[in-house]
Design a protein around this motif. Structure first.
Motif, PDB file in Angstrom:
ATOM      1  N   ALA A  34     -12.364   0.161 -13.278  1.00 57.10           N
ATOM      2  CA  ALA A  34     -10.947   0.360 -13.596  1.00 57.10           C
ATOM      3  C   ALA A  34     -10.440   1.659 -12.970  1.00 57.10           C
ATOM      4  O   ALA A  34      -9.303   1.734 -12.485  1.00 57.10           O
ATOM      5  N   PHE A  35     -11.296   2.694 -12.965  1.00 62.68           N
ATOM      6  CA  PHE A  35     -10.966   3.934 -12.265  1.00 62.68           C
ATOM      7  C   PHE A  35     -10.686   3.654 -10.792  1.00 62.68           C
ATOM      8  O   PHE A  35      -9.769   4.233 -10.198  1.00 62.68           O
ATOM      9  N   PHE A  36     -11.491   2.788 -10.189  1.00 60.85           N
ATOM     10  CA  PHE A  36     -11.304   2.473  -8.773  1.00 60.85           C
ATOM     11  C   PHE A  36      -9.932   1.848  -8.521  1.00 60.85           C
ATOM     12  O   PHE A  36      -9.291   2.130  -7.503  1.00 60.85           O
ATOM     13  N   VAL A  37      -9.487   0.976  -9.438  1.00 65.04           N
ATOM     14  CA  VAL A  37      -8.160   0.368  -9.294  1.00 65.04           C
ATOM     15  C   VAL A  37      -7.075   1.451  -9.341  1.00 65.04           C
ATOM     16  O   VAL A  37      -6.159   1.474  -8.504  1.00 65.04           O
ATOM     17  N   VAL A  38      -7.191   2.352 -10.317  1.00 65.15           N
ATOM     18  CA  VAL A  38      -6.217   3.443 -10.439  1.00 65.15           C
ATOM     19  C   VAL A  38      -6.250   4.312  -9.184  1.00 65.15           C
ATOM     20  O   VAL A  38      -5.200   4.741  -8.683  1.00 65.15           O
ATOM     21  N   SER A  39      -7.445   4.572  -8.672  1.00 65.67           N
ATOM     22  CA  SER A  39      -7.577   5.370  -7.457  1.00 65.67           C
ATOM     23  C   SER A  39      -6.892   4.690  -6.283  1.00 65.67           C
ATOM     24  O   SER A  39      -6.188   5.334  -5.490  1.00 65.67           O
ATOM     25  N   GLY A  40      -7.091   3.373  -6.146  1.00 60.60           N
ATOM     26  CA  GLY A  40      -6.424   2.638  -5.082  1.00 60.60           C
ATOM     27  C   GLY A  40      -4.914   2.750  -5.178  1.00 60.60           C
ATOM     28  O   GLY A  40      -4.219   2.912  -4.161  1.00 60.60           O
ATOM     29  N   PHE A  41      -4.392   2.673  -6.399  1.00 57.52           N
ATOM     30  CA  PHE A  41      -2.944   2.803  -6.619  1.00 57.52           C
ATOM     31  C   PHE A  41      -2.460   4.184  -6.179  1.00 57.52           C
ATOM     32  O   PHE A  41      -1.478   4.305  -5.428  1.00 57.52           O
ATOM     33  N   TYR A  42      -3.149   5.224  -6.647  1.00 55.81           N
ATOM     34  CA  TYR A  42      -2.705   6.582  -6.340  1.00 55.81           C
ATOM     35  C   TYR A  42      -2.822   6.904  -4.856  1.00 55.81           C
ATOM     36  O   TYR A  42      -1.950   7.569  -4.276  1.00 55.81           O
ATOM     37  N   MET A  43      -3.907   6.468  -4.221  1.00 53.45           N
ATOM     38  CA  MET A  43      -4.069   6.771  -2.801  1.00 53.45           C
ATOM     39  C   MET A  43      -3.012   6.049  -1.974  1.00 53.45           C
ATOM     40  O   MET A  43      -2.489   6.595  -0.999  1.00 53.45           O
ATOM     41  N   ALA A  44      -2.685   4.824  -2.351  1.00 52.16           N
ATOM     42  CA  ALA A  44      -1.601   4.115  -1.656  1.00 52.16           C
ATOM     43  C   ALA A  44      -0.280   4.852  -1.865  1.00 52.16           C
ATOM     44  O   ALA A  44       0.541   4.970  -0.935  1.00 52.16           O
ATOM     45  N   LEU A  45      -0.075   5.372  -3.061  1.00 51.86           N
ATOM     46  CA  LEU A  45       1.154   6.109  -3.372  1.00 51.86           C
ATOM     47  C   LEU A  45       1.286   7.355  -2.497  1.00 51.86           C
ATOM     48  O   LEU A  45       2.318   7.557  -1.843  1.00 51.86           O
ATOM     49  N   LEU A 164     -18.716   8.815  -7.571  1.00 53.63           N
ATOM     50  CA  LEU A 164     -17.982   9.713  -6.681  1.00 53.63           C
ATOM     51  C   LEU A 164     -18.331   9.419  -5.224  1.00 53.63           C
ATOM     52  O   LEU A 164     -17.484   9.569  -4.335  1.00 53.63           O
ATOM     53  N   GLY A 165     -19.586   9.011  -4.978  1.00 54.97           N
ATOM     54  CA  GLY A 165     -19.959   8.625  -3.623  1.00 54.97           C
ATOM     55  C   GLY A 165     -19.110   7.471  -3.123  1.00 54.97           C
ATOM     56  O   GLY A 165     -18.646   7.474  -1.977  1.00 54.97           O
ATOM     57  N   MET A 166     -18.891   6.481  -3.984  1.00 52.19           N
ATOM     58  CA  MET A 166     -18.022   5.362  -3.608  1.00 52.19           C
ATOM     59  C   MET A 166     -16.577   5.817  -3.432  1.00 52.19           C
ATOM     60  O   MET A 166     -15.870   5.366  -2.522  1.00 52.19           O
ATOM     61  N   GLU A 167     -16.142   6.694  -4.298  1.00 49.02           N
ATOM     62  CA  GLU A 167     -14.769   7.207  -4.214  1.00 49.02           C
ATOM     63  C   GLU A 167     -14.543   7.919  -2.885  1.00 49.02           C
ATOM     64  O   GLU A 167     -13.511   7.727  -2.233  1.00 49.02           O
ATOM     65  N   LEU A 168     -15.519   8.711  -2.451  1.00 47.89           N
ATOM     66  CA  LEU A 168     -15.379   9.444  -1.199  1.00 47.89           C
ATOM     67  C   LEU A 168     -15.355   8.495   0.000  1.00 47.89           C
ATOM     68  O   LEU A 168     -14.612   8.726   0.970  1.00 47.89           O
ATOM     69  N   ILE A 169     -16.167   7.443  -0.051  1.00 50.63           N
ATOM     70  CA  ILE A 169     -16.125   6.453   1.029  1.00 50.63           C
ATOM     71  C   ILE A 169     -14.747   5.807   1.088  1.00 50.63           C
ATOM     72  O   ILE A 169     -14.182   5.598   2.177  1.00 50.63           O
ATOM     73  N   PHE A 170     -14.179   5.500  -0.061  1.00 53.27           N
ATOM     74  CA  PHE A 170     -12.842   4.911  -0.088  1.00 53.27           C
ATOM     75  C   PHE A 170     -11.815   5.868   0.495  1.00 53.27           C
ATOM     76  O   PHE A 170     -10.900   5.448   1.220  1.00 53.27           O
ATOM     77  N   TYR A 171     -11.930   7.175   0.199  1.00 52.79           N
ATOM     78  CA  TYR A 171     -10.984   8.139   0.756  1.00 52.79           C
ATOM     79  C   TYR A 171     -11.008   8.096   2.288  1.00 52.79           C
ATOM     80  O   TYR A 171      -9.964   8.201   2.933  1.00 52.79           O
ATOM     81  N   LEU A 172     -12.201   7.946   2.856  1.00 56.09           N
ATOM     82  CA  LEU A 172     -12.307   7.879   4.313  1.00 56.09           C
ATOM     83  C   LEU A 172     -11.647   6.621   4.867  1.00 56.09           C
ATOM     84  O   LEU A 172     -11.100   6.632   5.971  1.00 56.09           O
ATOM     85  N   LEU A 173     -11.706   5.533   4.088  1.00 49.36           N
ATOM     86  CA  LEU A 173     -11.134   4.262   4.531  1.00 49.36           C
ATOM     87  C   LEU A 173      -9.658   4.116   4.167  1.00 49.36           C
ATOM     88  O   LEU A 173      -8.948   3.316   4.779  1.00 49.36           O
TER      89      LEU A 173
END
Length: 376
Positions: A34-45, A164-173
């Motif tokens: 669920a954190f990942f979904v919120v992260s996707g929303f915020y990064m798109a924002l 956090l490792g997954m979160e950082l990979i997502f930031y790069l993508l």
């Protein structure tokens, strides 16, 4: 959305130390997703509305790293001090004990090269999400898991760092993903969930698949990045949905419906465990569908709410410090401690982290962004 993020952080805490009275949240894995979904929303924002000019990708990435690394490295440092200078070995009652300088293999310590690899993974976070896919062999070397090797999960000082490792990979993508058309993101979601279905049904039908048979189940369930990427993609699509409906959310009838939706999401999150006894898989994907529609409503109605923002600011430090708090309390003899004590201490600790570490760094991040905007 700060309140939602704060509840998710408490959900992960509860999954590690035990239930909080009158709080029945999703499992730690579902909460992280669920954190990942919120992260996707915020990064798109932010990539759509803030980091829009030339040379902004590097600013976005460095600002995100400044958000993640300082609190992580602070807790890593004090955890190392505590473990190796004050309490060595750790209390035996807690299963998240790092074995970095202990026996991580079947009868032998890790060799020098393996320790160097794990040392850098502990510091830089990248790679912690694939820990369960590897183990240490009889020579103390890191090798693909074959079912007989000791897994390396216990070799990290902050065992929750895998997310956090997954979160950082997502930031790069993320700068690339937010530019993709909806059908590409939908394809990512479908393919990712197909992977989850395959991983779930293969053992039920008795098929012998090397990797599945010899890995801890959690490796495929929530630590295989291609199968977790759909949750970030759902967040991006949720933001695009918000762009379409945000003008409606202030109208009377739509405003009421959206507030009802966000309240429903919070209630389901708080009482999730009571609802999942029947058809848990159906509930899980119904829950994420609810999140898709509720997150835009939550953001719209709370983006100017200071209390909600304050709770959101406590979510990450609470998430990153709670295992250390558990170690400290167990070291004081609180072996059968109550989860409410751990949660309270973690929240208070998070407050001081926010005030004296995160807030000053946020000012630096904001200053860097403003300088770049002025120079354009």
């Amino acid at each position: 959305m700060g309140t939602f993020r704060f509840i998710l952080a408490l959900s992960v805490l509860a999954s590690h130390v035990g239930p909080i009275p009158n709080f029945y949240p999703p499992s730690g894995a579902i909460s992280v997703q669920a954190f990942f979904v919120v992260s996707g929303f915020y990064m798109a924002l932010v990539l759509t509305e803030k980091y829009t000019g030339p040379n902004q990708t590097s600013l976005f990435l460095t600002n995100r790293f400044l958000r993640i690394y300082p609190p992580y490295l602070f807790i890593l440092f004090i955890s190392a001090l505590y473990i190796y200078l004050i309490r060595h070995p750790l209390p035996l009652s807690y299963d998240m004990q790092p074995r970095y300088f202990r026996d991580c293999s079947a009868g032998q310590e890790l060799n020098f090269e393996s320790r160097i690899i794990l040392f850098f993974a502990n510091i830089f976070i990248f790679g912690q999400d694939i820990t369960l896919f590897f183990g240490s062999n009889n020579d103390g070397a890191i090798a693909l898991q074959n079912g007989n090797f000791q897994n390396l999960y216990g070799c990290y000082l902050l065992p929750q760092g895998w997310s956090l490792g997954m979160e950082l990979i997502f930031y790069l993508l993320a700068p690339f993903l937010v530019k993709q058309k909806n059908w590409i993101l939908i394809r990512i979601i479908v393919l990712g969930f197909m992977l989850k279905v395959i991983h779930f049904y293969i053992p039920l039908f008795g098929y012998q698949v090397y990797f599945y048979n010899h890995l801890i189940k959690g490796a495929w369930e929530y630590r295989f990045f291609p199968a977790e990427l759909p949750f970030f993609a759902i967040g991006i699509l949720s933001f695009r949905f918000y762009q379409k409906i945000k003008t409606l959310l202030d109208l009377n009838i739509w405003s009421r419906l959206s507030k009802l939706l966000l309240i429903t999401m919070l209630v389901v999150t708080v009482f999730y465990a009571l609802l999942c006894d029947t058809y848990p898989t159906v509930l899980k994907y119904t829950y994420f569908s609810l999140i898709f529609f509720a997150v835009p409503c939550f953001f719209h109605h709370t983006k100017a709410n200071k209390v909600d923002q304050f709770l959101g600011d406590l979510s990450y430090p609470t998430y990153i410090n709670h295992v250390f708090v558990i170690w400290i309390l167990e070291g004081m003899g609180e072996i059968t401690m109550r989860t409410t004590v751990v949660a309270s201490v973690s929240i208070v600790f998070a407050f001081f982290m926010k005030k004296y570490l995160i807030d000053p760094i946020d000012k630096i991040r904001m200053k860097r962004s403003n300088m770049l905007i002025r120079n354009q």
